[in-house]
Motif scaffolding. Structure first.
Motif, short mmCIF file in Angstrom:
data_model
loop_
_atom_site.label_atom_id
_atom_site.label_comp_id
_atom_site.label_asym_id
_atom_site.label_seq_id
_atom_site.Cartn_x
_atom_site.Cartn_y
_atom_site.Cartn_z
N GLY A 88 0.80 -1.21 0.00
CA GLY A 88 0.00 0.00 0.00
C GLY A 88 0.83 1.26 0.00
O GLY A 88 2.02 1.25 0.33
N PRO A 146 -3.55 4.97 2.21
CA PRO A 146 -4.75 4.14 2.17
C PRO A 146 -5.00 3.47 0.81
O PRO A 146 -5.97 2.75 0.65
N ASP A 147 -4.11 3.70 -0.14
CA ASP A 147 -4.35 3.24 -1.51
C ASP A 147 -3.48 2.04 -1.88
O ASP A 147 -2.36 1.88 -1.40
N ARG A 155 -9.37 -1.12 10.16
CA ARG A 155 -10.34 -0.07 9.88
C ARG A 155 -9.99 0.74 8.63
O ARG A 155 -10.85 1.02 7.80
N LYS A 156 -8.73 1.13 8.49
CA LYS A 156 -8.34 1.95 7.33
C LYS A 156 -8.61 1.20 6.03
O LYS A 156 -9.10 1.77 5.06
N THR A 157 -8.28 -0.08 6.01
CA THR A 157 -8.56 -0.90 4.84
C THR A 157 -10.06 -0.97 4.58
O THR A 157 -10.51 -0.78 3.45
N GLU A 202 -12.40 1.11 5.47
CA GLU A 202 -12.93 2.39 5.01
C GLU A 202 -12.55 2.68 3.56
O GLU A 202 -13.31 3.29 2.83
N SER A 203 -11.38 2.21 3.13
CA SER A 203 -10.97 2.48 1.74
C SER A 203 -11.66 1.54 0.75
O SER A 203 -11.96 1.93 -0.36
N MET A 204 -11.95 0.30 1.16
CA MET A 204 -12.58 -0.63 0.21
C MET A 204 -14.09 -0.73 0.38
O MET A 204 -14.80 -1.09 -0.54
N ASP A 248 -6.51 -7.75 4.83
CA ASP A 248 -5.68 -6.57 4.60
C ASP A 248 -5.46 -5.81 5.87
O ASP A 248 -6.21 -5.90 6.83
#
Length: 158
Positions: A16, A19-20, A45-47, A49-51, A98
């Motif tokens: 990554g 967040p991308d 959580r970050k994963t 929220e991004s997916m 992830d």
């Protein structure tokens, strides 16, 4: 409960950039969708929220924040240990799907690794951990795409 781990990484181990995911390989995301259909996914959580929540999956989201969800298929936990203890009463299989911290924390505890190695060297700041010596490569197949990649399955030696 069986634990599997699914990840896509670059040749140098990047998973990554913030967040991308720093690539889009045609076909590789279809592999992820097929393998995770009707499964429990353990993600950070970050994963998540991004997916976002993909349909026909249940999520265990681990976070240190005050994140909550009203989605009936999303369960939020404050630690990996809490998530695994609760999931053990709810299912017989979980895919760690992830989050750099989750991968690093759980790679020695999983039974199977599903790894896509992208034939690319992007910039990034999140890396996949080294695969422990306790795993053996049992399957490998290359795919030609806009970004070529190799899909591997690793099994923990008994």
């Amino acid at each position: 409960m069986k634990l599997s781990l699914m990840a896509a990484k670059s040749k140098q181990g990047i998973i990554g950039n913030g967040p991308d995911i720093p690539w889009r390989a045609k076909g590789e995301q279809l592999l992820f969708k097929a393998m995770t259909y009707n499964q429990w996914l353990l993600v950070g959580r970050k994963t998540f929220e991004s997916m976002g929540a993909l349909p026909n999956r249940q999520y265990a989201v681990v976070t240190r924040s005050d994140f909550t969800s009203t989605d009936e298929n999303v369960f939020v936990f404050s630690s990996i240990e809490d998530a695994l203890a609760q999931l053990d009463t709810m299912t017989n299989h979980v895919i760690v799907a992830d989050g750099g911290e989750l991968y690093a924390s759980l790679i020695t505890q999983v039974d199977t690794l599903h790894i896509s190695i992208m034939d690319i060297e992007p910039d990034g700041d999140i890396f996949f951990p080294m695969i422990p010596d306790t795993f053996t490569l049992v399957f490998e197949q290359g795919f030609e795409s806009n970004i070529n990649y190799t899909y591997q399955i690793w099994q923990k030696s008994q």
